[in-house]
Scaffold this active site. Sequence first.
Site, short mmCIF file in Angstrom:
data_model
loop_
_atom_site.label_atom_id
_atom_site.label_comp_id
_atom_site.label_asym_id
_atom_site.label_seq_id
_atom_site.Cartn_x
_atom_site.Cartn_y
_atom_site.Cartn_z
N ASP A 198 50.16 73.32 4.20
CA ASP A 198 48.76 72.72 4.78
C ASP A 198 48.78 71.29 5.39
OD1 ASP A 198 45.53 73.57 5.06
OD2 ASP A 198 45.75 71.41 4.42
N ILE A 199 48.38 71.18 6.61
CA ILE A 199 48.22 69.70 7.02
C ILE A 199 47.29 68.94 6.31
CG2 ILE A 199 48.06 68.28 9.31
CD1 ILE A 199 49.06 70.78 11.01
N GLU A 221 44.84 75.20 9.75
CA GLU A 221 46.07 74.25 9.89
C GLU A 221 46.87 74.76 8.64
OE1 GLU A 221 42.76 72.12 7.29
OE2 GLU A 221 42.90 73.44 8.87
#
Length: 354
Positions: free
Chosen positions: A233-234, A276
């Site tokens: 996950d960003i 994301e």
Amino acid sequence: MIKADDNIKDYQSYPAYLTSRYTVFLALLGHVGFLVLFIFLQVLPLVYVNIGSCLIFVSAIFFNRFRFHRLVLNLTLIEIISHAYFATYYLGWESGFYLYIFCLIPLVFVYRIISPLNRRGLLGSLLGCLLILYFSSRTWPVIHPLSTVILSNLTLMNLILTFLVFVILYSAYSLSAMDLERQLRLKNEELENSSRIDPLTALSNRRDIIDLIQCEREKMLRNKSHCCFILGDIDFFKRINDSYGHNYGDDTLKQVAAILQRTLRKQDHVCRWGGEEFLIVLPDTDVAGGKVAAEKLRMGIESFSFSSQDISTHITMTFGVAPYDPLLAIEDSIKQADDLLLFGKQQGRNRVES
């Protein structure tokens, strides 16, 4: 198949277009031949009739090119019925020119733009024309009598030509049907592919990755091999969108997807899991190997300078690595990776948890 006219793809009009194209060219060629025949037989009225017929089919070629299919059909019906009438009137029923009315039957079925009710009406009209021509020819005298030998040869010629017309029309229709089937198959393949690909990143989507995991499950059970999941996950992605706009955020997602793809092995699978988040499936890899791969991804993301719209930033990602147990539901193993990812977020982000 047909390359010059690939812009004509309509299911309703394409068979009519292709069959009409063959029909009008064939009819034009045939009437040029009849023109020579009637000049030889010195039947001048039929010479004039065939000159008019040739002009009609030249016009039909033009109209068909612009897909005026109903007009082409009407011209063909009128011309062939009229030609059969005049030829039978001048030469007699035994000349066999009435046979060309039968050639209109395939056209009625080929034109899907004709409703079923109108199709039945046209078929009934053709039968009526044939019967009227037959009974009328019994009562009128032959205007231009021919010898029995010539009449027999004319009948044989018309019978052979009618058969060839049927074969050619059927072939043209079959060709159009195969072409449409090919187009439909390609469209279905495109739709199938588009339903499995994330349009933004060009990665697999959830549907596609779940099917791939099912395949890996079968291999794991058969070969007793390992497999693990990496869920990444960003970090602080919302800030990127809020600070630089969603277009910049989309470009960032594309660049992240590209880094993941070129860093992983060919046999690994990566998908955009949502927003994301990215899910990575590592076949023949245990958790220790998965952690090494995730750390390599984390470092690649951290060191990369993301740039778009004259803006350059650095981002980080947090990863959770979990084994895939083929005896458990896929969602349960992914949830383990998700829980580890959440734990990594709580521990400060930009890290790998396993």
